[in-house]
Design a protein around this motif. Structure first.
Motif, PDB file in Angstrom:
ATOM      1  N   UNK A  98     100.091  62.194  66.896  1.00 47.86           N
ATOM      2  CA  UNK A  98     100.711  61.186  66.036  1.00 47.86           C
ATOM      3  C   UNK A  98      99.733  60.621  65.015  1.00 47.86           C
ATOM      4  N   UNK A  99      98.423  60.802  65.238  1.00 44.37           N
ATOM      5  CA  UNK A  99      97.427  60.352  64.264  1.00 44.37           C
ATOM      6  C   UNK A  99      96.797  61.568  63.604  1.00 44.37           C
ATOM      7  N   UNK A 100      96.447  61.432  62.330  1.00 44.58           N
ATOM      8  CA  UNK A 100      95.859  62.548  61.595  1.00 44.58           C
ATOM      9  C   UNK A 100      94.453  62.828  62.125  1.00 44.58           C
ATOM     10  N   UNK A 101      93.929  64.016  61.810  1.00 42.53           N
ATOM     11  CA  UNK A 101      92.607  64.406  62.287  1.00 42.53           C
ATOM     12  C   UNK A 101      91.531  63.452  61.780  1.00 42.53           C
ATOM     13  N   UNK A 102      91.663  62.995  60.553  1.00 41.37           N
ATOM     14  CA  UNK A 102      90.684  62.074  59.976  1.00 41.37           C
ATOM     15  C   UNK A 102      90.611  60.773  60.775  1.00 41.37           C
ATOM     16  N   UNK A 103      91.753  60.194  61.096  1.00 42.16           N
ATOM     17  CA  UNK A 103      91.790  58.943  61.878  1.00 42.16           C
ATOM     18  C   UNK A 103      91.333  59.177  63.311  1.00 42.16           C
ATOM     19  N   UNK A 104      91.698  60.329  63.885  1.00 44.22           N
ATOM     20  CA  UNK A 104      91.274  60.652  65.243  1.00 44.22           C
ATOM     21  C   UNK A 104      89.751  60.766  65.308  1.00 44.22           C
ATOM     22  N   UNK A 105      89.160  61.453  64.310  1.00 45.32           N
ATOM     23  CA  UNK A 105      87.700  61.581  64.266  1.00 45.32           C
ATOM     24  C   UNK A 105      87.040  60.221  64.100  1.00 45.32           C
ATOM     25  N   UNK A 106      87.583  59.385  63.222  1.00 43.82           N
ATOM     26  CA  UNK A 106      87.009  58.054  62.994  1.00 43.82           C
ATOM     27  C   UNK A 106      87.062  57.219  64.276  1.00 43.82           C
ATOM     28  N   UNK A 107      88.173  57.279  64.996  1.00 50.28           N
ATOM     29  CA  UNK A 107      88.321  56.513  66.242  1.00 50.28           C
ATOM     30  C   UNK A 107      87.342  57.013  67.300  1.00 50.28           C
ATOM     31  N   UNK A 108      87.222  58.330  67.427  1.00 53.91           N
ATOM     32  CA  UNK A 108      86.307  58.919  68.400  1.00 53.91           C
ATOM     33  C   UNK A 108      84.863  58.562  68.060  1.00 53.91           C
ATOM     34  N   UNK A 109      84.513  58.639  66.777  1.00 52.41           N
ATOM     35  CA  UNK A 109      83.159  58.317  66.345  1.00 52.41           C
ATOM     36  C   UNK A 109      82.845  56.840  66.588  1.00 52.41           C
ATOM     37  N   UNK A 110      83.809  55.954  66.333  1.00 49.15           N
ATOM     38  CA  UNK A 110      83.603  54.516  66.557  1.00 49.15           C
ATOM     39  C   UNK A 110      83.375  54.232  68.039  1.00 49.15           C
ATOM     40  N   UNK A 111      84.141  54.897  68.910  1.00 51.24           N
ATOM     41  CA  UNK A 111      83.965  54.709  70.354  1.00 51.24           C
ATOM     42  C   UNK A 111      82.596  55.210  70.802  1.00 51.24           C
ATOM     43  N   UNK A 112      82.160  56.333  70.232  1.00 56.48           N
ATOM     44  CA  UNK A 112      80.855  56.888  70.561  1.00 56.48           C
ATOM     45  C   UNK A 112      79.743  55.929  70.118  1.00 56.48           C
ATOM     46  N   UNK A 113      79.844  55.429  68.890  1.00 59.59           N
ATOM     47  CA  UNK A 113      78.840  54.492  68.380  1.00 59.59           C
ATOM     48  C   UNK A 113      78.788  53.225  69.228  1.00 59.59           C
ATOM     49  N   UNK A 114      79.929  52.773  69.710  1.00 58.52           N
ATOM     50  CA  UNK A 114      79.988  51.583  70.558  1.00 58.52           C
ATOM     51  C   UNK A 114      79.264  51.840  71.880  1.00 58.52           C
ATOM     52  N   UNK A 160      75.739  50.049  73.145  1.00 63.32           N
ATOM     53  CA  UNK A 160      75.774  49.313  74.400  1.00 63.32           C
ATOM     54  C   UNK A 160      74.641  49.760  75.330  1.00 63.32           C
ATOM     55  N   UNK A 161      74.339  51.045  75.340  1.00 58.15           N
ATOM     56  CA  UNK A 161      73.313  51.587  76.227  1.00 58.15           C
ATOM     57  C   UNK A 161      71.939  51.434  75.579  1.00 58.15           C
ATOM     58  N   UNK A 162      71.065  50.616  76.189  1.00 54.30           N
ATOM     59  CA  UNK A 162      69.702  50.445  75.700  1.00 54.30           C
ATOM     60  C   UNK A 162      68.875  51.638  76.149  1.00 54.30           C
ATOM     61  N   UNK A 163      68.144  52.255  75.234  1.00 52.31           N
ATOM     62  CA  UNK A 163      67.285  53.341  75.690  1.00 52.31           C
ATOM     63  C   UNK A 163      66.086  52.764  76.441  1.00 52.31           C
ATOM     64  N   UNK A 164      65.817  53.277  77.614  1.00 54.95           N
ATOM     65  CA  UNK A 164      64.673  52.820  78.404  1.00 54.95           C
ATOM     66  C   UNK A 164      63.436  53.572  77.955  1.00 54.95           C
ATOM     67  N   UNK A 165      62.300  52.890  77.999  1.00 56.25           N
ATOM     68  CA  UNK A 165      61.036  53.532  77.646  1.00 56.25           C
ATOM     69  C   UNK A 165      60.722  54.601  78.678  1.00 56.25           C
ATOM     70  N   UNK A 166      59.897  55.548  78.314  1.00 54.94           N
ATOM     71  CA  UNK A 166      59.511  56.611  79.234  1.00 54.94           C
ATOM     72  C   UNK A 166      58.796  55.995  80.431  1.00 54.94           C
ATOM     73  N   UNK A 167      59.218  56.378  81.620  1.00 51.31           N
ATOM     74  CA  UNK A 167      58.617  55.860  82.840  1.00 51.31           C
ATOM     75  C   UNK A 167      59.243  54.556  83.305  1.00 51.31           C
ATOM     76  N   UNK A 168      60.283  54.105  82.626  1.00 52.09           N
ATOM     77  CA  UNK A 168      60.957  52.863  82.980  1.00 52.09           C
ATOM     78  C   UNK A 168      62.443  53.118  83.128  1.00 52.09           C
ATOM     79  N   UNK A 169      63.116  52.277  83.919  1.00 51.24           N
ATOM     80  CA  UNK A 169      64.559  52.324  84.096  1.00 51.24           C
ATOM     81  C   UNK A 169      65.106  50.924  84.009  1.00 51.24           C
TER      82      UNK A 169
END
Length: 185
Positions: free
Chosen positions: A109-125, A129-138
């Motif tokens: 029901x949504x065009x490929x352009x809007x689907x890609x934008x929604x997927x990309x926005x969710x990925x960026x979110x 949200x996930x902080x990269x931990x320094x090497x040797x740290x968690x």
């Protein structure tokens, strides 16, 4: 099927905007064709009409406007169908929608352009949200602090949080035992 001057037509034809407009629809003059196409443009069954008209063989195709197309336009082939995207609400060609087995016309029901934008926005979110931990740290999921990997061992949480949780459970057991003892006396 409904019997008309032009032969039998499907039942949906009773809802067509061209009912009683046979002289206009069969006009060969430029003005008459434009008027017939205007009638088709506001027709609620234009898609059914185009599909029905496309099924005619060339020798049986009536030379009139059907589904917003003249006889010559139908012989050249139907233009690509259009759909409205539910996200951006723009009218786009059906080919601009992803495939979906159970969707209308086998499309999303949504065009490929809007689907890609929604997927990309969710990925960026998720990335933000996930902080990269320094090497040797968690990062401990319980306290949210970044600590050396050695502070985790095979535990999910850091040693401090694990010990605090253990002490909390032990205290709950002591409290439950104390309440049971008081109730018995």
């Amino acid at each position: 099927m409904i019997r008309t001057v032009f032969g039998e037509v499907p039942d949906w034809h009773a809802r067509a905007a061209c009912i009683g407009q046979a002289p206009v629809m069969s006009s060969t003059e430029t003005a008459g064709i434009a008027e017939a196409k205007a009638i088709c443009a506001r027709c609620p069954v234009i898609d059914e009409c185009r599909t029905w008209a496309a099924a005619f063989t060339e020798e049986h195709d009536p030379e009139m406007v059907m589904g917003g197309l003249t006889f010559a336009e139908r012989r050249r082939g139907l233009p690509s169908q259009t759909r409205r995207c539910t996200a951006c609400e723009k009218l786009k060609a059906v080919e601009e929608f992803g495939r979906r087995k159970d969707g209308k016309d086998g499309r999303q029901s949504t065009c490929l352009e809007c689907t890609r934008a929604k997927t990309n926005a969710a990925y960026q979110k998720r990335i933000a949200k996930a902080k990269p931990a320094s090497t040797g740290f968690r990062t401990c999921p319980n306290c949210g602090r970044e600590k050396p990997v050695a502070d985790f061992g095979r535990r999910r949480n850091c040693v401090t949080c694990s010990i605090d949780a253990h002490h909390g459970r032990q205290q709950q057991k002591r409290d439950a035992h104390k309440q049971t003892s008081e109730a018995a006396t």
